[in-house]
Enzyme design. Structure first.
Site, PDB file in Angstrom:
ATOM      1  N   CYS A   1     -20.568  51.042  54.680  1.00  0.00           N
ATOM      2  CA  CYS A   1     -21.940  50.435  54.075  1.00  0.00           C
ATOM      3  C   CYS A   1     -21.747  48.924  54.109  1.00  0.00           C
ATOM      4  O   CYS A   1     -21.102  48.289  53.794  1.00  0.00           O
ATOM      5  CB  CYS A   1     -21.881  51.051  52.679  1.00  0.00           C
ATOM      6  SG  CYS A   1     -22.994  50.199  51.783  1.00  0.00           S
ATOM      7  N   GLY A   2     -22.897  48.516  54.796  1.00  0.00           N
ATOM      8  CA  GLY A   2     -23.155  46.996  54.897  1.00  0.00           C
ATOM      9  C   GLY A   2     -23.324  46.358  53.560  1.00  0.00           C
ATOM     10  O   GLY A   2     -22.915  45.316  53.453  1.00  0.00           O
ATOM     11  N   HIS A   3     -24.039  47.217  52.809  1.00  0.00           N
ATOM     12  CA  HIS A   3     -24.220  46.283  51.582  1.00  0.00           C
ATOM     13  C   HIS A   3     -23.094  46.250  50.728  1.00  0.00           C
ATOM     14  O   HIS A   3     -22.506  45.356  50.207  1.00  0.00           O
ATOM     15  CB  HIS A   3     -25.222  47.289  50.664  1.00  0.00           C
ATOM     16  CG  HIS A   3     -26.546  47.243  51.224  1.00  0.00           C
ATOM     17  ND1 HIS A   3     -27.438  46.172  51.233  1.00  0.00           N
ATOM     18  CD2 HIS A   3     -27.292  48.406  51.882  1.00  0.00           C
ATOM     19  CE1 HIS A   3     -28.640  46.451  51.793  1.00  0.00           C
ATOM     20  NE2 HIS A   3     -28.454  47.703  52.300  1.00  0.00           N
ATOM     21  N   CYS A   4     -21.996  47.287  50.812  1.00  0.00           N
ATOM     22  CA  CYS A   4     -20.634  47.384  50.254  1.00  0.00           C
ATOM     23  C   CYS A   4     -19.676  46.126  50.903  1.00  0.00           C
ATOM     24  O   CYS A   4     -19.010  45.554  49.990  1.00  0.00           O
ATOM     25  CB  CYS A   4     -19.929  48.686  50.374  1.00  0.00           C
ATOM     26  SG  CYS A   4     -21.031  49.955  49.705  1.00  0.00           S
TER      27      CYS A   4
END
Length: 497
Positions: free
Chosen positions: A55-58
């Site tokens: 996940c990019g946001h993670c």
């Protein structure tokens, strides 16, 4: 920051509280199903991130999360930070209702609540401190006041000669309700004297724009102060990124002017400063947001507005309501006069909503499933001689891709029927004034005769869709539990725009 060897000692001592082994990465506890319950039950206050490695946001949150853990260790706080790989520990993710990544939950004495703060280290620490301590820190000396202001990007200070006054209590009530920023309260004579305060004053200190904003409203209505803080705690022009997204789209201001710029081409330096006075003039009414069009993560936003690279720099206004109305200027020139005129025309109601439309393909009706775009939708769908089933889809939507072969078979099954037509509509590249969809795929039957619209909520199978058409929309009205779950996932993906 606390020296690494001391931080390591603190972490070692902390882990010693648990009989099950607990791995630590950059000050953050790594939890699995084997140790989760014990760690949670043994921790008075602990924030847990449920994440996915891809996940990019993670990935963007990870360094800020670790930094927050270090800040809490420096403060000798009993608040701990932990993380769970939700793609491995699926039972934990299901138990705590994880539907997207990252999901953060704060456990206080074992009881979970949703984390609603920001994703920068200071935001995380401030939110946790606010949840576990008094709503405002009592400041007793001038040096303590100065340190408090200096340590925080945004700080709200209430100066009250009488700390027990009604207004002081109202100030604390507002402080208790806002988790994003730290609050301080001061009534010491030396502080009031130093700041030339005779009785009461509320000041929002910030490390940008004018440096501070003084509250001029009344405390009898707490919403007035709440709105003041929400407005004044943001820069005149907010740059959109992972850290600010929640503050931008989750705020009370639902009218945004989006400025699409290229940092590599120097647009931020060239255009933003002359626009700031316009943003300041409309503060609290219209939020000005800059978006770096060079960022790969922002390409979905450009696609949503139908903006191609050659149009940058450009701007759009968006009204963040259920239909997310968009407005486009006549020119891409971001000179201050053009920006001022565009904003004025929008606020005066002189602009028409901008709707995306693809060119009509020459072979749009060649296949059994007909291709609809904005320009041919009405003429095809509102044919009173036909029942028309339309799939509103997004090319990137996983559930739409799963439905595609079934939908093609459906088109094949009805291709020889003169009174039935099967069609699809790319709702990311085409928009309709009369129809908005909130998730993908959305299936609607436009009935012959009166063109009544019936939504399909049944299973996405060839049998189910066939019955839906053959019964004139009577079949497929109940929403299966699994269909609800899928729809929520599609909506989550769309919201990431």
């Amino acid at each position: 920051m606390i020296p690494n060897f001391l931080l390591g000692i603190c972490i070692f001592l902390f882990i010693g509280h648990y009989s099950a082994s607990v791995e630590v990465e950059e000050g953050v506890l790594v939890l699995q199903s084997t140790n989760f319950d014990e760690v949670i039950s043994s921790s008075k206050n602990i924030l847990v991130e449920f994440y996915a490695p891809w996940c990019g946001h993670c990935k963007a949150l990870a360094p800020e999360y670790a930094k927050a853990a270090g800040k809490l260790a420096e403060m000798n706080s009993d608040i701990k930070l932990a993380k769970v790989d939700a793609t491995i520990e699926t039972s934990l993710a299901e138990k705590y209702g994880v539907r997207g990544y990252p999901t953060l939950k704060f456990f206080r004495n074992g009881n979970p609540i949703e984390y609603t703060g920001g994703r920068q280290a200071d935001d995380i620490v401030n939110w946790l401190v606010k949840k576990t301590g008094p709503p405002a820190k009592t400041l007793t000396t001038v040096d303590e006041l100065k340190s408090f202001i200096e340590e925080n990007p945004v700080a709200i200070i209430g100066y009250f000669k009488d700390a027990e006054s009604d207004n002081a209590k109202r100030f604390l009530d507002v402080a208790a309700a806002i988790d994003d920023h730290p609050f301080g309260i001061a009534s010491a004579p030396e502080i009031l004297s130093e700041n030339n305060i005779d009785d009461e004053k509320i000041v929002l200190y910030k490390k940008f724009d004018d440096g501070q904003s003084v509250f001029e409203g009344t405390l009898e209505d707490p919403n007035v102060l709440t709105k003041f803080i929400a407005t004044e705690s943001l820069p005149h022009i907010v740059e959109f990124n992972h850290e600010t997204a929640q503050k931008i789209f989750g705020g009370d201001i639902k009218l945004h002017l989006l400025l699409f710029l290229s940092k590599k081409d120097g647009h931020f330096d060239k255009y933003l400063e002359p626009i700031k006075p316009i943003a300041k003039e409309h503060r609290g009414e219209l939020l000005f947001v800059s978006i770096n069009a060079d960022e790969p993560d922002h390409q979905r936003i450009l696609e949503f507005f139908g903006i191609v690279d050659k149009e940058v720099p450009t701007m759009r206004v968006i009204r963040l309501e259920d239909d997310m109305s968009k407005f486009k200027p006549d020119t891409n020139d971001l000179g201050p006069e053009n920006v001022k005129n565009f904003v004025r025309d929008f606020l005066d109601g002189k602009l028409k909503e901008h709707l995306l439309a693809q060119p009509l393909p020459e072979d749009w009706d060649k296949e059994p499933v007909k291709v609809l775009v904005a320009t041919n939708f009405d003429s095809v769908v509102f044919d009173k001689e036909k029942d028309v089933l339309v799939e509103f889809y997004a090319p990137w939507c996983g559930h739409c891709k799963q439905l595609a072969p079934i939908y093609d078979k459906l088109g094949e099954a009805f291709k020889d029927r003169d009174d039935v037509l099967i069609a699809k509509f790319d709702a990311t590249a085409n928009e309709l004034e009369h129809t908005k969809v909130g998730s993908f795929p959305t299936l609607k039957l436009y009935k012959k005769g009166d063109n009544k619209v019936v939504d399909y909520n049944g299973e996405r199978t060839l049998e189910g869709l066939t019955k839906f058409i053959e019964t004139g929309g009577e079949y497929g009205q109940a929403v299966p539990e699994e269909a609800e779950d899928e729809e929520d996932e599609d909506r989550l993906k769309k919201d990431e725009l």
